[in-house]
Design a protein around this motif. Structure first.
Motif, mmCIF file in Angstrom:
data_model
loop_
_atom_site.group_PDB
_atom_site.id
_atom_site.type_symbol
_atom_site.label_atom_id
_atom_site.label_comp_id
_atom_site.label_asym_id
_atom_site.label_seq_id
_atom_site.Cartn_x
_atom_site.Cartn_y
_atom_site.Cartn_z
ATOM 1 N N GLY A 204 0.763 -1.153 -0.019
ATOM 2 C CA GLY A 204 0.066 -0.061 -0.041
ATOM 3 C C GLY A 204 0.802 1.263 -0.067
ATOM 4 O O GLY A 204 2.067 1.205 0.558
ATOM 5 N N THR A 205 0.551 2.144 -0.679
ATOM 6 C CA THR A 205 1.057 3.462 -0.732
ATOM 7 C C THR A 205 0.218 4.443 -0.593
ATOM 8 O O THR A 205 -1.054 4.609 -1.584
ATOM 9 C CB THR A 205 1.738 3.857 -2.033
ATOM 10 O OG1 THR A 205 2.726 2.967 -2.115
ATOM 11 C CG2 THR A 205 2.161 5.264 -2.161
ATOM 12 N N TRP A 206 0.230 5.632 0.187
ATOM 13 C CA TRP A 206 -0.851 6.889 0.550
ATOM 14 C C TRP A 206 -0.037 7.876 0.990
ATOM 15 O O TRP A 206 0.852 7.528 2.031
ATOM 16 C CB TRP A 206 -2.006 6.668 1.018
ATOM 17 C CG TRP A 206 -2.064 5.901 2.418
ATOM 18 C CD1 TRP A 206 -1.682 4.777 2.771
ATOM 19 C CD2 TRP A 206 -1.857 6.993 3.569
ATOM 20 N NE1 TRP A 206 -1.473 4.491 4.161
ATOM 21 C CE2 TRP A 206 -1.515 5.965 4.863
ATOM 22 C CE3 TRP A 206 -1.967 8.259 3.853
ATOM 23 C CZ2 TRP A 206 -1.593 6.213 6.031
ATOM 24 C CZ3 TRP A 206 -1.659 8.626 5.149
ATOM 25 C CH2 TRP A 206 -1.462 7.751 6.336
ATOM 26 N N PHE A 207 -0.194 9.109 0.701
ATOM 27 C CA PHE A 207 0.555 10.339 1.349
ATOM 28 C C PHE A 207 -0.532 11.364 1.446
ATOM 29 O O PHE A 207 -1.249 11.818 0.503
ATOM 30 C CB PHE A 207 1.534 10.737 0.572
ATOM 31 C CG PHE A 207 2.706 9.875 0.451
ATOM 32 C CD1 PHE A 207 3.700 9.737 1.386
ATOM 33 C CD2 PHE A 207 2.991 9.174 -0.666
ATOM 34 C CE1 PHE A 207 4.602 8.923 1.563
ATOM 35 C CE2 PHE A 207 4.036 8.161 -0.405
ATOM 36 C CZ PHE A 207 4.799 8.163 0.442
ATOM 37 N N TYR A 208 -0.846 11.738 2.574
ATOM 38 C CA TYR A 208 -1.854 12.862 2.749
ATOM 39 C C TYR A 208 -1.133 14.335 3.165
ATOM 40 O O TYR A 208 -0.013 14.340 4.112
ATOM 41 C CB TYR A 208 -2.769 12.348 4.095
ATOM 42 C CG TYR A 208 -3.834 13.492 4.435
ATOM 43 C CD1 TYR A 208 -4.637 14.050 3.373
ATOM 44 C CD2 TYR A 208 -3.945 13.922 5.723
ATOM 45 C CE1 TYR A 208 -5.567 14.865 3.759
ATOM 46 C CE2 TYR A 208 -4.783 15.019 6.122
ATOM 47 C CZ TYR A 208 -5.708 15.291 4.890
ATOM 48 O OH TYR A 208 -6.551 16.338 5.506
ATOM 49 N N GLY B 247 -3.536 3.949 -0.697
ATOM 50 C CA GLY B 247 -3.336 2.597 -0.194
ATOM 51 C C GLY B 247 -4.052 1.885 0.855
ATOM 52 O O GLY B 247 -4.604 2.870 1.772
ATOM 53 N N ASP B 248 -4.178 0.776 1.183
ATOM 54 C CA ASP B 248 -4.522 0.384 2.403
ATOM 55 C C ASP B 248 -4.144 0.600 3.543
ATOM 56 O O ASP B 248 -2.854 1.109 3.652
ATOM 57 C CB ASP B 248 -4.612 -1.435 2.441
ATOM 58 C CG ASP B 248 -5.376 -2.036 3.297
ATOM 59 O OD1 ASP B 248 -6.033 -1.642 3.612
ATOM 60 O OD2 ASP B 248 -4.859 -3.198 3.709
ATOM 61 N N PHE C 157 -4.356 2.224 -11.111
ATOM 62 C CA PHE C 157 -5.375 1.651 -10.322
ATOM 63 C C PHE C 157 -4.472 0.270 -9.987
ATOM 64 O O PHE C 157 -5.739 -0.757 -9.798
ATOM 65 C CB PHE C 157 -6.525 1.515 -11.123
ATOM 66 C CG PHE C 157 -7.588 2.675 -11.132
ATOM 67 C CD1 PHE C 157 -8.418 2.824 -10.196
ATOM 68 C CD2 PHE C 157 -7.254 3.952 -11.809
ATOM 69 C CE1 PHE C 157 -9.391 3.726 -10.102
ATOM 70 C CE2 PHE C 157 -8.048 4.907 -11.730
ATOM 71 C CZ PHE C 157 -9.123 5.005 -10.612
ATOM 72 N N HIS C 158 -3.494 0.205 -9.579
ATOM 73 C CA HIS C 158 -2.975 -1.037 -8.926
ATOM 74 C C HIS C 158 -3.617 -0.878 -7.423
ATOM 75 O O HIS C 158 -3.875 0.014 -6.951
ATOM 76 C CB HIS C 158 -1.547 -0.968 -8.928
ATOM 77 C CG HIS C 158 -0.993 -1.653 -10.194
ATOM 78 N ND1 HIS C 158 0.172 -1.205 -10.663
ATOM 79 C CD2 HIS C 158 -1.385 -2.107 -11.362
ATOM 80 C CE1 HIS C 158 0.556 -1.733 -11.932
ATOM 81 N NE2 HIS C 158 -0.596 -2.252 -12.343
ATOM 82 N N SER C 159 -4.090 -2.116 -6.931
ATOM 83 C CA SER C 159 -4.862 -2.444 -5.797
ATOM 84 C C SER C 159 -4.030 -1.743 -4.559
ATOM 85 O O SER C 159 -4.563 -1.348 -3.885
ATOM 86 C CB SER C 159 -5.257 -3.531 -5.474
ATOM 87 O OG SER C 159 -3.966 -4.452 -5.651
ATOM 88 N N ASP C 160 -2.510 -1.903 -4.696
ATOM 89 C CA ASP C 160 -1.820 -0.995 -3.531
ATOM 90 C C ASP C 160 -2.060 0.328 -3.349
ATOM 91 O O ASP C 160 -1.577 1.026 -2.528
ATOM 92 C CB ASP C 160 -0.473 -1.663 -3.717
ATOM 93 C CG ASP C 160 0.407 -1.117 -4.796
ATOM 94 O OD1 ASP C 160 -0.168 -1.255 -5.788
ATOM 95 O OD2 ASP C 160 1.729 -0.878 -4.907
ATOM 96 N N HIS C 161 -2.614 0.791 -4.398
ATOM 97 C CA HIS C 161 -2.873 2.519 -4.671
ATOM 98 C C HIS C 161 -4.396 2.931 -4.413
ATOM 99 O O HIS C 161 -4.579 4.078 -4.348
ATOM 100 C CB HIS C 161 -2.000 3.108 -5.749
ATOM 101 C CG HIS C 161 -0.808 2.779 -5.751
ATOM 102 N ND1 HIS C 161 0.292 3.926 -5.651
ATOM 103 C CD2 HIS C 161 -0.014 1.744 -6.055
ATOM 104 C CE1 HIS C 161 1.373 3.650 -5.815
ATOM 105 N NE2 HIS C 161 1.357 1.831 -5.921
#
Ligand SMILES: [Zn+2]
Ligand SMILES: [Zn+2]
Length: 299
Positions: free
Chosen positions: A14-18, A29-30, A51-55
């Motif tokens: 997973g990858t996410w940045f807020y 990401g998750d 749209f890869h699921s880790d994103h």
């Protein structure tokens, strides 16, 4: 103190940045809602790089939280995606619907040449990155994003003239010039880029992106030998970014993310290796550590 950037990233998972300042998230990401907790309700914009699921799987957590935390949905989160990814977006929307979570979001397609306005006179400029697809059934369109602001700079001819004047004389000069030029042509405008996030990509073309304060780039592997075709390794990244002397001025911080979990399993001191290998870049290097929440503070 609120961080400027908060996020998590680990390849495959997973990858996410807020960015609390802009109520904006790059990728979802998750675990995003789980980590942000109550602050999840502050998120207004989510930009999906691909749209890869880790994103993308974090959208379910965000939707799930919002559906419980707010009795009536006051505001939908705007989820931006490239229009070439419509088919993948439809699949996610359909799946969210199954869980009754689709009404928490407004899905909005964009084109690469679009300027997407967000709050506070900021805007997002999307650009195409190269997420090669050797291991995927079809090639994909993947995006990067810059958080931008339009700024004004006094034209050189005027800057030269007022350089040695007192403040009072400067004010008089500006006032008179404004009258003569009808307020318009005293300044040049330019786009200032606060952050550029490159999603999943082979080393990006820095000349194309231009100057950015913070550059965020994936770095799944440490060496070229370990790297597969779909991702980036540190050696190739450093080689590409140091190949042009101009590049040293193009960003003042480089944040590396999307590291492979194998470095934890192999008990490699990956942070030291990264810092050592990227010395050549002569810039501030930040590492999004595996299995940790990353926070960056800015004055
Ligand atoms: Zn990917
Ligand atoms: Zn990824």
């Amino acid at each position: 103190m609120t961080p400027y950037i908060i996020g998590q990233s680990k390849a495959i998972y997973g990858t996410w940045f807020y960015f609390p300042t802009y109520n904006l998230m790059f990728d979802c990401g998750d675990g995003a809602a789980y980590a942000l907790g109550i602050h999840s309700s502050d998120v207004k914009y989510i930009f999906i790089s691909h749209f890869h699921s880790d994103h993308t799987l974090g959208l379910f957590g965000m939707g799930s939280f919002l559906s419980r935390a707010t009795k009536t949905v006051k505001r939908k989160i705007k989820v931006y995606y490239n229009k070439a990814n419509q088919e993948d977006a439809n699949k996610i929307i359909k799946a969210l619907k199954e869980f009754n979570l689709d009404k928490m979001f407004e899905f909005i397609p964009f084109d690469f040449n679009e300027k997407i306005e967000i709050d506070g006179k900021k805007f997002i400029l999307p650009f195409e990155v190269s997420h090669t697809a050797k291991y995927y059934k079809k090639s994909i369109t993947a995006c990067g994003f810059s958080i931008c602001e339009e700024r004004k700079k006094l034209k050189l001819e005027h800057a030269e003239k007022i350089k040695n004047l007192s403040n009072l004389d400067k004010a008089t000069y500006m006032k008179n010039s404004l009258i003569i030029t009808h307020n318009s042509s005293l300044y040049n405008t330019y786009v200032y880029k606060y952050v550029t996030y490159c999603g999943d990509s082979l080393p990006v073309d820095l000349e194309k992106i231009g100057q950015t304060e913070i550059l965020m780039h994936e770095c799944t592997f440490l060496t070229k030998a370990e790297c597969d075709a779909a991702h980036t390794d540190l050696e190739s990244l450093v080689k590409k970014f140091s190949s042009n002397s101009l590049n040293s001025n193009l960003f003042s911080s480089l944040i590396l993310y999307h590291l492979s979990e194998k470095y934890i399993r192999e008990q490699k001191d990956y942070k030291d290796i990264i810092l050592e290998k990227s010395k050549k870049l002569n810039t501030n290097i930040e590492i999004v550590e595996i299995n940790k929440i990353y926070r960056m503070f800015r004055n």
